[in-house]
Scaffold this motif. Structure first.
Motif, PDB file in Angstrom:
ATOM      1  N   TRP A   1       0.929  -1.600  -0.101  1.00 49.03           N
ATOM      2  CA  TRP A   1       0.021  -0.082  -0.033  1.00 49.03           C
ATOM      3  C   TRP A   1       0.470   1.621   0.093  1.00 49.03           C
ATOM      4  O   TRP A   1       0.315   1.845  -1.050  1.00 49.03           O
ATOM      5  CB  TRP A   1      -0.967  -0.159   1.059  1.00 49.03           C
ATOM      6  CG  TRP A   1      -1.517   1.544   1.324  1.00 49.03           C
ATOM      7  CD1 TRP A   1      -2.964   1.636   0.931  1.00 49.03           C
ATOM      8  CD2 TRP A   1      -1.072   2.162   2.565  1.00 49.03           C
ATOM      9  NE1 TRP A   1      -2.451   3.142   0.717  1.00 49.03           N
ATOM     10  CE2 TRP A   1      -2.095   3.261   2.632  1.00 49.03           C
ATOM     11  CE3 TRP A   1      -0.523   1.743   4.271  1.00 49.03           C
ATOM     12  CZ2 TRP A   1      -2.319   3.969   3.234  1.00 49.03           C
ATOM     13  CZ3 TRP A   1      -0.656   2.744   4.536  1.00 49.03           C
ATOM     14  CH2 TRP A   1      -1.435   3.772   4.433  1.00 49.03           C
ATOM     15  N   MET A   2       2.565   1.308   0.633  1.00 47.91           N
ATOM     16  CA  MET A   2       3.028   2.451   1.139  1.00 47.91           C
ATOM     17  C   MET A   2       3.699   2.697  -1.160  1.00 47.91           C
ATOM     18  O   MET A   2       4.242   3.311  -0.270  1.00 47.91           O
ATOM     19  CB  MET A   2       4.156   2.418   1.963  1.00 47.91           C
ATOM     20  CG  MET A   2       3.355   2.412   3.260  1.00 47.91           C
ATOM     21  SD  MET A   2       2.541   3.935   3.485  1.00 47.91           S
ATOM     22  CE  MET A   2       4.833   5.019   3.469  1.00 47.91           C
ATOM     23  N   GLY A   3       3.470   1.586  -1.710  1.00 44.52           N
ATOM     24  CA  GLY A   3       4.264   1.871  -2.584  1.00 44.52           C
ATOM     25  C   GLY A   3       5.732   1.033  -2.739  1.00 44.52           C
ATOM     26  O   GLY A   3       6.447   1.630  -3.607  1.00 44.52           O
ATOM     27  N   HIS A   4       6.493   0.694  -2.080  1.00 43.15           N
ATOM     28  CA  HIS A   4       7.485  -0.119  -1.581  1.00 43.15           C
ATOM     29  C   HIS A   4       7.644  -1.664  -2.330  1.00 43.15           C
ATOM     30  O   HIS A   4       8.625  -1.674  -2.457  1.00 43.15           O
ATOM     31  CB  HIS A   4       7.820  -0.488   0.108  1.00 43.15           C
ATOM     32  CG  HIS A   4       7.818   0.742   0.609  1.00 43.15           C
ATOM     33  ND1 HIS A   4       7.408   0.415   1.553  1.00 43.15           N
ATOM     34  CD2 HIS A   4       7.886   1.353   0.398  1.00 43.15           C
ATOM     35  CE1 HIS A   4       7.729   1.448   2.803  1.00 43.15           C
ATOM     36  NE2 HIS A   4       7.642   2.765   1.403  1.00 43.15           N
ATOM     37  N   ASP A   5       6.397  -1.933  -3.301  1.00 44.06           N
ATOM     38  CA  ASP A   5       6.411  -3.362  -4.025  1.00 44.06           C
ATOM     39  C   ASP A   5       6.563  -2.843  -5.772  1.00 44.06           C
ATOM     40  O   ASP A   5       4.765  -2.025  -5.710  1.00 44.06           O
ATOM     41  CB  ASP A   5       5.240  -4.335  -3.446  1.00 44.06           C
ATOM     42  CG  ASP A   5       5.877  -5.728  -4.490  1.00 44.06           C
ATOM     43  OD1 ASP A   5       5.782  -5.523  -5.133  1.00 44.06           O
ATOM     44  OD2 ASP A   5       5.888  -6.299  -3.620  1.00 44.06           O
ATOM     45  N   ASP A   6       7.016  -2.792  -6.420  1.00 50.53           N
ATOM     46  CA  ASP A   6       7.053  -2.135  -7.818  1.00 50.53           C
ATOM     47  C   ASP A   6       5.791  -3.316  -8.854  1.00 50.53           C
ATOM     48  O   ASP A   6       6.250  -2.880  -9.824  1.00 50.53           O
ATOM     49  CB  ASP A   6       7.983  -2.356  -8.870  1.00 50.53           C
ATOM     50  CG  ASP A   6       9.489  -3.228  -8.099  1.00 50.53           C
ATOM     51  OD1 ASP A   6       8.940  -4.616  -8.035  1.00 50.53           O
ATOM     52  OD2 ASP A   6      10.364  -2.164  -7.895  1.00 50.53           O
TER      53      ASP A   6
END
Ligand SMILES: [Zn+2]
Ligand SMILES: [Zn+2]
Length: 346
Positions: free
Chosen positions: A45-50
Motif C-alpha cells: 500500500w505504501m508503494g514499496h513493491d514495484d
C-alpha cells in the motif's frame, strides 16, 4: 463483489463494488472466508513493491471455498476448502521443476501481482500446483494465518535454518513471523530466545515456547546478551522484523558456522543494510533467505498441527470485518497488538 481498493499509494483504501473474478483455464475462484493482515500488505500500500498496478486490491493470506474451476483444473472442484501459499508457482519453469515453487521465475502473488483477498472472491492461477486442502476441523481463520508468515517461518526454521534438537535459536522481532518461528523452533526441540521491544510480546513468546527473552529497548547490547545466554552464540538466528538493526544483530549473535535466515522484508531505504561480513568470513556463517513455502511441503506442517505439536490457532489475534480492513491495513506500519489479525466477516 465487495473489495478493499486503493487507487493511489499511501492514500486511504475504500470499500468498493468491483466485478467478480473469473477462473483462468488452469485456475479457480475462491470465496474468501478469512484473510490475514500482514505487514507486506502495508508495504504494498505504501508503494514499496514495484509489482503492483493501480487500482489495487491487497490481501495474500487467504483461506476459503472453491466456487468455480477452469477447464484444465483436475484436482479441485466447487466446495473444496483450501488455502494457498502467497507465492503461486507456474509449475513449469526450472525452479518449479526442481521443487522450488516458492521462488518460481514466473510466480504470481495474490494481492501483489494481481488482485488479492481483501474481497469476497479471489482468483488463483495454476490451481493444481498450488492449492492446499484444509484438514477437516481447521478453522478458516487459522488456515489464513498459515499462508504467509507461518509457512515462511516453517521453511525458515526447518528447511533453510535446518534447526536440530538442542540447538540455540534467536528470533529477532515477535510479530506474526517471529511468534510463528518461536513456536516452530521450539517444537523442533530447539532452545529459543525471543527478542522484542515490548514486554507484552515477550510474555506471549514465553507462553508459546521461548526459554529466554531479551527486551531490546532496555538491553544495551542485544548481541552480547544472546552470546551470554547461549554460552557463545546462537546456532541459528532469524530477523523476523526486517530492520538494519535486527538484521545486523541476528548475524552478529551467531556462533561459529551459525545460520542466519532473513524473513522480515528489507525494502525501500532498508534494502541494503550494513552487515558484519568480517564475522561471516571468520566464523563461516551462512546467510539465507526464506520466501514462503511450496504447497507440497504443507503436509509436513499439517501433520505437526494435527498431532498438536504446532498450534497456529494460538497466534490468531484480532478478528475484524472487511469494512474495518482499510483502517487496520494503514495501521500495520506500527507494531500494535499480539498475534495475527484476520478478516473473518465479509
Ligand atoms: Zn503476509
Ligand atoms: Zn515456476
Amino acid at each position: 463483489m465487495k473489495a478493499v481498493v486503493f487507487e493511489k499509494f499511501g492514500e486511504a483504501p475504500t470499500i468498493q463494488t468491483v466485478p467478480d473474478p473469473k477462473p483462468a483455464a488452469d485456475g479457480v475462484v475462491i470465496k474468501v472466508e478469512a484473510t490475514g493482515l500482514c505487514r507486506s500488505d502495508w508495504h504494498g500500500w505504501m508503494g514499496h513493491d514495484d509489482g503492483i498496478t493501480l487500482p489495487h486490491v491487497p490481501g495474500h493470506e487467504l483461506a476459503g471455498v472453491v466456487v468455480a474451476a477452469g477447464k484444465q483444473v483436475s484436482r479441485w472442484k466447487a466446495g473444496d476448502r483450501v488455502t494457498v501459499p502467497f507465492a503461486v508457482g507456474c509449475g513449469r519453469c526450472f525452479e518449479c521443476n526442481s521443487g522450488n515453487h516458492q521462488v518460481c521465475e514466473h510466480q504470481t502473488q495474490p494481492g501483489f501481482t494481481g488482485w488479492g483477498s481483501f474481497a469476497e472472491y479471489v482468483g488463483i492461477e495454476h490451481a493444481d500446483t498450488n492449492l492446499v486442502r484444509l484438514p477437516d476441523g481447521m478453522e478458516f481463520a487459522t488456515a489464513a494465518s498459515l499462508g504467509c508468515r507461518f509457512v515462511t517461518s516453517f521453511r525458515a526454521i526447518v528447511d533453510q535454518g535446518r534447526v536440530t534438537p538442542g540447538e540455540w535459536v534467536a528470533v529477532h522481532g515477535c510479530g506474526g513471523v517471529g511468534l510463528s518461528a518461536i513456536m516452530i523452533a521450539s517444537a523442533m526441540g530447539a532452545n529459543v530466545i525471543a527478542v522484542d521491544l515490548t514486554d507484552e510480546k515477550l510474555e506471549f513468546a514465553k507462553k508459546i515456547g521461548a526459554v529466554a527473552t531479551i527486551n531490546a529497548s532496555t538491553t544495551p547490547n542485544v548481541v552480547k546478551a544472546v552470546k551470554q545466554i547461549t554460552n557463545g552464540g546462537a546456532h541459528m538466528s532469524m530477523d523476523a522484523l526486517g530492520h538494519p538493526t535486527t538484521c545486523f544483530n541476528s548475524i552478529a549473535n551467531l556462533r561459529r558456522r551459525g545460520r542466519h535466515v532473513q524473513v522480515g522484508l528489507m525494502l525501500g531505504e532498508h534494502a541494503r543494510p550494513q552487515l558484519p561480513m568480517d564475522k561471516v568470513i571468520a566464523f563461516e556463517l551462512e546467510i539465507l533467505g526464506s520466501h514462503g513455502m511450496q504447497a507440497y511441503r504443507y503436509s509436513a506442517m499439517m501433520e505437526m498441527i494435527r498431532t498438536g505439536k504446532l498450534k497456529p490457532e494460538l497466534l490468531v489475534g484480532k478478528r475484524i470485518s472487511l469494512e474495518e480492513a482499510p483502517v487496520a491495513l494503514m495501521a500495520m506500519g506500527g507494531f500494535e497488538g499480539v498475534g495475527i489479525g484476520v478478516v473473518t466477516k465479509f
